[in-house]
Design a protein around this motif. Structure first.
Motif, PDB file in Angstrom:
ATOM      1  N   ASP A 146       0.329  -2.014 -10.971  1.00 32.85           N
ATOM      2  CA  ASP A 146       1.333  -1.091 -10.454  1.00 32.85           C
ATOM      3  C   ASP A 146       1.617  -1.297  -8.968  1.00 32.85           C
ATOM      4  O   ASP A 146       2.724  -1.003  -8.499  1.00 32.85           O
ATOM      5  CB  ASP A 146       0.889   0.354 -10.707  1.00 32.85           C
ATOM      6  CG  ASP A 146       0.842   0.670 -12.195  1.00 32.85           C
ATOM      7  OD1 ASP A 146       1.837   0.394 -12.885  1.00 32.85           O
ATOM      8  OD2 ASP A 146      -0.195   1.167 -12.668  1.00 32.85           O
ATOM      9  N   HIS A 147       0.643  -1.796  -8.229  1.00 29.30           N
ATOM     10  CA  HIS A 147       0.855  -2.049  -6.806  1.00 29.30           C
ATOM     11  C   HIS A 147      -0.143  -3.094  -6.345  1.00 29.30           C
ATOM     12  O   HIS A 147      -1.319  -3.041  -6.702  1.00 29.30           O
ATOM     13  CB  HIS A 147       0.663  -0.762  -5.987  1.00 29.30           C
ATOM     14  CG  HIS A 147       0.960  -0.948  -4.520  1.00 29.30           C
ATOM     15  ND1 HIS A 147       2.240  -1.141  -4.043  1.00 29.30           N
ATOM     16  CD2 HIS A 147       0.148  -0.972  -3.438  1.00 29.30           C
ATOM     17  CE1 HIS A 147       2.188  -1.271  -2.724  1.00 29.30           C
ATOM     18  NE2 HIS A 147       0.924  -1.169  -2.336  1.00 29.30           N
TER      19      HIS A 147
ATOM     20  N   ASP B 222      -1.252   3.569   2.207  1.00 28.77           N
ATOM     21  CA  ASP B 222      -0.959   2.474   1.288  1.00 28.77           C
ATOM     22  C   ASP B 222      -1.276   2.827  -0.157  1.00 28.77           C
ATOM     23  O   ASP B 222      -0.985   2.036  -1.055  1.00 28.77           O
ATOM     24  CB  ASP B 222      -1.764   1.230   1.685  1.00 28.77           C
ATOM     25  CG  ASP B 222      -3.265   1.468   1.622  1.00 28.77           C
ATOM     26  OD1 ASP B 222      -3.745   2.389   2.316  1.00 28.77           O
ATOM     27  OD2 ASP B 222      -3.940   0.746   0.872  1.00 28.77           O
TER      28      ASP B 222
ATOM     29  N   MET C 179      -0.497   4.748  -3.477  1.00 28.19           N
ATOM     30  CA  MET C 179       0.614   5.456  -4.090  1.00 28.19           C
ATOM     31  C   MET C 179       0.126   6.804  -4.618  1.00 28.19           C
ATOM     32  O   MET C 179      -1.040   6.961  -5.005  1.00 28.19           O
ATOM     33  CB  MET C 179       1.225   4.604  -5.206  1.00 28.19           C
ATOM     34  CG  MET C 179       1.663   3.221  -4.723  1.00 28.19           C
ATOM     35  SD  MET C 179       2.500   2.270  -5.990  1.00 28.19           S
ATOM     36  CE  MET C 179       4.067   3.097  -6.047  1.00 28.19           C
ATOM     37  N   THR C 180       1.007   7.772  -4.678  1.00 27.66           N
ATOM     38  CA  THR C 180       0.603   9.136  -5.038  1.00 27.66           C
ATOM     39  C   THR C 180       0.092   9.222  -6.473  1.00 27.66           C
ATOM     40  O   THR C 180      -0.694  10.105  -6.803  1.00 27.66           O
ATOM     41  CB  THR C 180       1.783  10.099  -4.867  1.00 27.66           C
ATOM     42  OG1 THR C 180       2.886   9.613  -5.652  1.00 27.66           O
ATOM     43  CG2 THR C 180       2.199  10.182  -3.416  1.00 27.66           C
ATOM     44  N   THR C 181       0.513   8.308  -7.326  1.00 28.39           N
ATOM     45  CA  THR C 181       0.091   8.353  -8.734  1.00 28.39           C
ATOM     46  C   THR C 181      -1.052   7.384  -9.032  1.00 28.39           C
ATOM     47  O   THR C 181      -1.392   7.171 -10.192  1.00 28.39           O
ATOM     48  CB  THR C 181       1.290   8.025  -9.641  1.00 28.39           C
ATOM     49  OG1 THR C 181       1.864   6.781  -9.236  1.00 28.39           O
ATOM     50  CG2 THR C 181       2.320   9.129  -9.585  1.00 28.39           C
ATOM     51  N   THR C 182      -1.638   6.759  -8.016  1.00 24.04           N
ATOM     52  CA  THR C 182      -2.733   5.814  -8.235  1.00 24.04           C
ATOM     53  C   THR C 182      -3.972   6.548  -8.744  1.00 24.04           C
ATOM     54  O   THR C 182      -4.396   7.544  -8.162  1.00 24.04           O
ATOM     55  CB  THR C 182      -3.066   5.076  -6.925  1.00 24.04           C
ATOM     56  OG1 THR C 182      -1.946   4.250  -6.557  1.00 24.04           O
ATOM     57  CG2 THR C 182      -4.292   4.196  -7.115  1.00 24.04           C
TER      58      THR C 182
ATOM     59  N   LEU D 270       7.446   1.001  -0.881  1.00 19.94           N
ATOM     60  CA  LEU D 270       6.387   1.508  -0.019  1.00 19.94           C
ATOM     61  C   LEU D 270       5.748   0.364   0.763  1.00 19.94           C
ATOM     62  O   LEU D 270       5.505   0.484   1.970  1.00 19.94           O
ATOM     63  CB  LEU D 270       5.318   2.227  -0.853  1.00 19.94           C
ATOM     64  CG  LEU D 270       4.087   2.723  -0.084  1.00 19.94           C
ATOM     65  CD1 LEU D 270       4.478   3.756   0.954  1.00 19.94           C
ATOM     66  CD2 LEU D 270       3.044   3.290  -1.036  1.00 19.94           C
TER      67      LEU D 270
END
Length: 564
Positions: A372-373, A439, A441-444, A395
């Motif tokens: 996802d990132h 760094d 993400m809010t949904t990590t 981001l």
């Protein structure tokens, strides 16, 4: 039987020795003169107690009972004729007056001349003092006859008749045989007997033996010695009685055995057929399963052990099939990971620019492995923080434009990996980490970081994130670390190539400036030419050369190319 019989009488004696009336009478008998009225009264009282002890619930446990001095003189007895007389056995110096026990005695001159008697005795303690007398119970004649009759294990009572087979008798060392004749009322003792069982007395405490008895019959005998008594109990039975009933059954037994054999063979054939058929199908199914046919199954409809075996075989086949498919899936997945990792490695190595190389690496990792990132951090020159150099998504672009960096602290995953030069996996990201790190993400929900290092020198770290908890496995760590090692080498090579290019540019600039200044010129002209050459070589908008502490010098401005 004999030991239980004697134990019962010893217990009776032990209880009787505790009677106060008996101990008081004994105390008087020991202290008063034998011709005194006090002695006679005590003697009479002792007889009453002895007679009461001799019986239990109307059953006579002893033929006679005595109170005896340690020297063997009888003080009181249920048989008054014995009073005042010594017994050869009781007056023996080896007679143990201080313990409770029983002892067979043969040919006692007073108690049993020429016969066997059983004596049980226990010490008496009148007035609580040490033993000064002995309480004795005597069994002879009819009492012993009843005992020996009870020991006849081969005699059978059939209605009013008694079938007497074999016999049980006693042997008393060294050469006395005691037996109850079939129609006798007292045991008969014979001395000087050389019985074969006497030869086993020192060899074995019990056993069996074959011999010819005094009637000329071949007998099989079992024996057991009682060492404390020097007595053995023997039970013998003629062999013709042992085998008589067996021989009478021989024809019937042969016919029964023959018929049983025929029926057994038929049943074995039927059962074998019923057993081998399902076992054969089970064997064929196992062979097909071993050959790779994972759909092989057997019929499990039977309601017996073979049905249970077939059922368990089908379960095993299903589990093996599932395991094989799982292994195939894992191998395919692992192969795909290795192939993808190789493609990513070739792609990033073929990119010459350091910035392009790192950005291409994070893009390929995200595309090929569905992360996802993905982001790459490199350490600054001081090694105190990690600077974001490449990342995926909007981001990542925003943070990289801001020059985002993370301090090398063990409280964050990037700092921990860079400090320890080891991978780290966080299966469940804490909500507090999302708020403290830009760094993330809010949904990590899970995060994995591996170090970028060359020869144990850390260059930075690769960080991958997933929106699912516990999304990374050990295979992901291994694969990502392999890519990180290759990427580290590519980063190091790009840095070296960039440094080499910078060095070559500086060398060309120095050569060009030197060539322009080689002709004779005035100082002002030299400085002007040098400034213009540096302006062209360095690409700087403004170049100023100042000589010494004077104001002499030249300044070139990009906006005013003719001003010097």
């Amino acid at each position: 039987v004999l030991q239980a019989w004697s134990a019962e009488r010893e217990q009776r004696l032990q209880l009787g020795a505790q009677r106060s009336a008996l101990t008081e009478a004994t105390s008087v008998l020991l202290s008063a003169p034998s011709n005194s009225s006090r002695f006679r009264s005590a003697q009479e009282a002792a007889r009453v107690e002895l007679d009461d002890l001799r019986l239990r619930q109307g059953q006579a446990l002893f033929s006679d009972m005595l109170i005896v001095r340690p020297d063997g003189t009888i003080l009181a007895a249920t048989r008054t004729a014995w009073e005042g007389q010594p017994s050869s056995f009781l007056s023996n110096a080896s007679f143990p007056i201080s313990e409770l026990r029983s002892q067979p005695v043969y040919d006692d001159s007073l108690l049993a001349p020429g016969a066997l008697t059983f004596i049980s005795f226990t010490p008496l303690h009148p007035g609580g003092s040490a033993a000064a007398a002995v309480l004795v119970g005597v069994n002879s004649d009819l009492r012993l006859a009843a005992l020996f009759e009870e020991m006849q294990i081969f005699w059978e009572q059939r209605g009013v008749y008694r079938v007497e087979r074999g016999r049980t008798f006693a042997l008393l060392a060294p050469d006395i045989l005691i037996q109850l004749d079939r129609y006798g009322t007292t045991p008969d003792a014979t001395s000087g007997v050389r019985h074969p069982i006497f030869t086993q007395m020192d060899v074995a405490s019990s056993g069996t033996m074959e011999y010819v008895n005094d009637s000329g019959d071949l007998v099989l005998a079992g024996f057991e010695w009682i060492p404390d008594w020097g007595m053995g109990i023997v039970a013998e039975l003629p062999q013709e009685d042992i085998f008589a009933e067996i021989n009478s059954l021989a024809p019937f037994s042969l016919a029964l055995i023959g018929g049983t054999t025929v029926v057994t063979l038929i049943l074995v054939a039927l059962v074998a057929n019923q057993l081998l058929r399902p076992l054969g199908s089970l064997s064929h199914a196992a062979e097909r399963l071993a050959g790779g046919d994972w759909s092989s199954r057997v019929d499990a409809g039977r309601e017996d052990e073979l049905g249970a075996l077939a059922y368990n075989f089908n379960i095993m086949a299903e589990e093996l099939s599932t395991l094989y498919r799982s292994l195939e899936s894992r191998v395919d997945e692992r192969t795909r990971q290795i192939r993808t990792a190789s493609e990513v490695a070739r792609a990033i190595i073929s990119t010459p620019s350091l910035e392009d190389l790192m950005q291409r690496a994070v893009d390929l990792l995200q595309q090929q492995f569905s992360y996802d990132h993905v982001s790459i951090f490199l350490l600054d020159e001081e090694g105190s923080s990690a600077i974001l150099r490449a990342a995926t998504g909007e981001l990542g672009d925003a943070l990289r434009a801001q020059g985002y960096s993370i301090p090398l602290s063990p409280t964050n995953i990037i700092g921990w990996v860079a400090s320890n030069n080891q991978p780290r996996l966080i299966s469940e990201v804490k909500p507090s980490d999302v708020t403290t790190r830009s760094d993330l993400m809010t949904t990590t929900r899970s995060e994995l970081a591996v170090p970028l290092q060359i020869a144990s020198r850390v260059l930075g770290a690769i960080d991958v994130q997933s929106f699912a908890p516990d999304a990374f496995r050990p295979q992901d760590i291994e694969m990502l670390q392999t890519l990180a090692d290759q990427l580290s080498a590519a980063i190091q090579n790009a840095r070296l190539a960039q440094r080499s290019a910078n060095t070559a540019d500086r060398a060309r600039l120095v050569s060009r400036v030197t060539a322009e200044l080689s002709a004779p010129m005035e100082l002002h002209e030299v400085m002007e030419r040098a400034a213009r050459a540096l302006q062209r070589g360095l690409g700087s908008p403004e170049v100023m050369i100042k000589v010494g502490q004077t104001e002499t010098g030249v300044r070139l401005d990009e906006d005013k190319p003719n001003q010097a």
